[in-house]
Design an enzyme around this catalytic site. Structure first.
Site, short mmCIF file in Angstrom:
data_model
loop_
_atom_site.label_atom_id
_atom_site.label_comp_id
_atom_site.label_asym_id
_atom_site.label_seq_id
_atom_site.Cartn_x
_atom_site.Cartn_y
_atom_site.Cartn_z
N GLU A 266 0.86 -1.18 0.00
CA GLU A 266 0.00 0.00 0.00
C GLU A 266 0.90 1.23 0.00
O GLU A 266 1.64 1.46 0.94
CB GLU A 266 -0.93 -0.05 1.22
N GLU A 296 -0.90 9.91 -5.85
CA GLU A 296 0.29 9.06 -5.77
C GLU A 296 0.68 8.51 -7.14
O GLU A 296 1.86 8.45 -7.47
CB GLU A 296 0.04 7.94 -4.75
N ASP A 439 -7.03 3.02 3.00
CA ASP A 439 -6.53 1.73 3.51
C ASP A 439 -7.65 0.69 3.51
O ASP A 439 -7.44 -0.49 3.22
CB ASP A 439 -6.00 1.87 4.94
#
Ligand code: AMP
Length: 459
Positions: A266, A296, A439
């Site tokens: 992750e 990201e 998450d």
């Protein structure tokens, strides 16, 4: 939900990062007070400088105001330990809870009743240990009499271990304040994270436990690894990022030694370009699956040398560019699966020989967004029953547009060598909290992916 039953048969390993999140719910007046304290001009100027780390209070105020203006979730490392006093004198903490991807994912999966969740974090002080949910399927690996044993984290803590506290500022869409004569209204709900980066906190597996990683690998169906953003380039004792990344590589190889256990990494935002590049080049080629958000993917592409494409994603956020970037990443790093979550959609990109069908991949994403919507609505997922809350949340209002744009992208890009699936997110209008939603998506996506592989005997 049938998929949840299949997920519950799995055992997962997760490491490395846990911390205590000290959460403040930001009001417009607090932000206004900060701007008035430093002066709008000074704040504006510092926003232009765009500090990558927080060294003094104005760095914090500038990055916070910038995050509020764009409504984008952001995390900036705090490197000056002395600032704790300043923060304590300016903010009251409304809630303290489990933070860090490994900690959040461990609690989530334990609460979903997975067979076994083995969580490892190198620092486990009592306060940290108490943030783990009290479930019998949640275990911490320890070495006793030279053998591997498991204990509940609450019974495995070590006196004297350091505690990492991250300060989280949750903001709500619609909050307003003034920056000089500019009126700012926060466009989206989100959070600004001030993450502690101190010498004493490191990302590694204890040398005593390390030889047992192959045994742990044998006992689980998959591993979710995270926290590499917490590595510093250099430490005062002479160790550096290269050292910790070499060890991180060894950890993955050890986990996979006895059985090719699937590993998901992750990825979280890494402000330092050099470190970001090192994490990508060292670790991506060793793992099977990677998850990240849209900011990201742009950063990663930039690090791989695709700066024009990265800039386009930053500026326009077009689905077509994100998918193109995803294809590049899947190819260059030879990933089995890449999962990208954005505010309006979640996508999987795999090679065309992936054992799962597009429909199956889609159902994995469905579960992921439903879990995130449950967490956003309730603040936490305490049992599998809580998923019902997420099922009541409608797909976001741009859902149809997302699908259209995706079809268009598929026609324009060569996608024959890949499987690309995308679904709109179920978006909660007034989320209780936005911490850990990414998450939650990644844990839901990866575990359901594994569960379906297992059903096909492909695991
Ligand atoms: P990250 O930036 O990695 O924490 O991921 C945040 C993700 O959580 C976004 O990409 C969305 O898919 C999801 N998310 C954010 N806000 C909400 C919300 N209010 N309701 C449901 N899901 C959300």
């Amino acid at each position: 939900m049938g998929l949840i039953d299949d997920i519950q048969k799995l055992s997962l390993y997760t490491a490395y990062n846990t911390n205590v999140d000290a959460i403040t719910f930001l009001k417009g007046e607090i932000v206004q007070g900060l701007i008035d304290e430093f002066g709008a001009d000074a704040v504006r100027k510092r926003i232009e400088d765009y500090p990558r780390e927080i060294n003094e209070p104005l760095d914090f105020v500038a990055r916070l105001v910038h995050a509020l203006k764009t409504g984008k979730p952001m995390a900036v490392p705090l490197v000056n330990e002395e600032l704790h006093e300043w923060f304590d004198s300016h903010f009251r903490y409304d809630v303290e809870r489990m933070g860090g991807q490994a900690g959040i994912i461990a609690n989530l999966l334990a609460n979903l009743n997975l067979n076994r969740v083995v969580v490892y974090t190198p620092h486990l002080a009592k306060k940290q240990a108490e943030m783990f949910v009290d479930r019998p399927n949640l275990l911490y690996p320890v070495v006793e009499d030279g053998r591997l044993a498991f204990k509940h984290p609450r019974r495995a803590y070590r006196e004297g271990d350091p505690v990492k506290v991250n300060r989280i500022f949750e903001f709500r869409a619609g909050t307003t304040f003034r920056l000089g004569n500019e009126r700012i209204e926060v466009p989206f709900s989100g959070r600004f994270i001030v993450s502690s980066r101190f010498e004493s906190i490191r990302i590694y597996t204890d040398p005593e436990l390390k030889p047992f990683l192959p045994e742990i690998g044998l006992q689980v169906d998959g591993a979710i690894l995270s926290g590499y953003q917490g590595i510093k380039l250099r430490y005062s004792d002479g160790k550096d990022a290269n050292h910790y990344l070499r060890e991180a590589k060894r950890d993955i190889l050890l986990l996979k030694r006895e059985k090719d256990v699937k590993v998901h990494l992750e990825f979280a935002s890494i402000q330092n370009r050099e470190l970001r590049k090192k994490v990508i080049y060292n670790l991506f080629p060793l793992v099977d699956s990677v998850g990240m958000d849209e900011a990201e993917i742009a950063h990663v592409l930039n690090a791989l040398g695709y700066s024009k494409l990265a800039d386009r994603i930053f500026t326009y956020n077009h689905i077509q560019d994100t998918i193109l970037g995803g294809k590049i990443l899947v190819d260059e790093m030879n990933l089995e699966v890449l999962q990208i979550h954005t505010i309006y959609y979640i996508a999987y990109i795999t090679h065309s020989d992936n054992p799962l069908s597009e429909a199956e991949l889609r159902s994995s994403l469905e579960l992921a967004t439903t879990l995130a919507a449950s967490r956003a609505s309730l603040g936490e997922i305490n049992s599998p029953e809580d998923i019902k809350a997420g099922m009541k949340v409608p797909y976001n209002e741009h859902g149809e547009f997302v699908k259209l744009r995706f079809e268009e992208a598929k026609r324009k890009l060569r996608t024959r060598e890949y499987k690309v699936v995308i679904i709109p997110t179920r978006l909660v209008k007034n989320p209780v909290s936005t911490v850990g939603l990414g998450d939650t998506i990644s844990a839901g996506a990866f575990t359901s992916y594994l569960a379906m592989l297992r059903k096909k005997n492909a695991l």
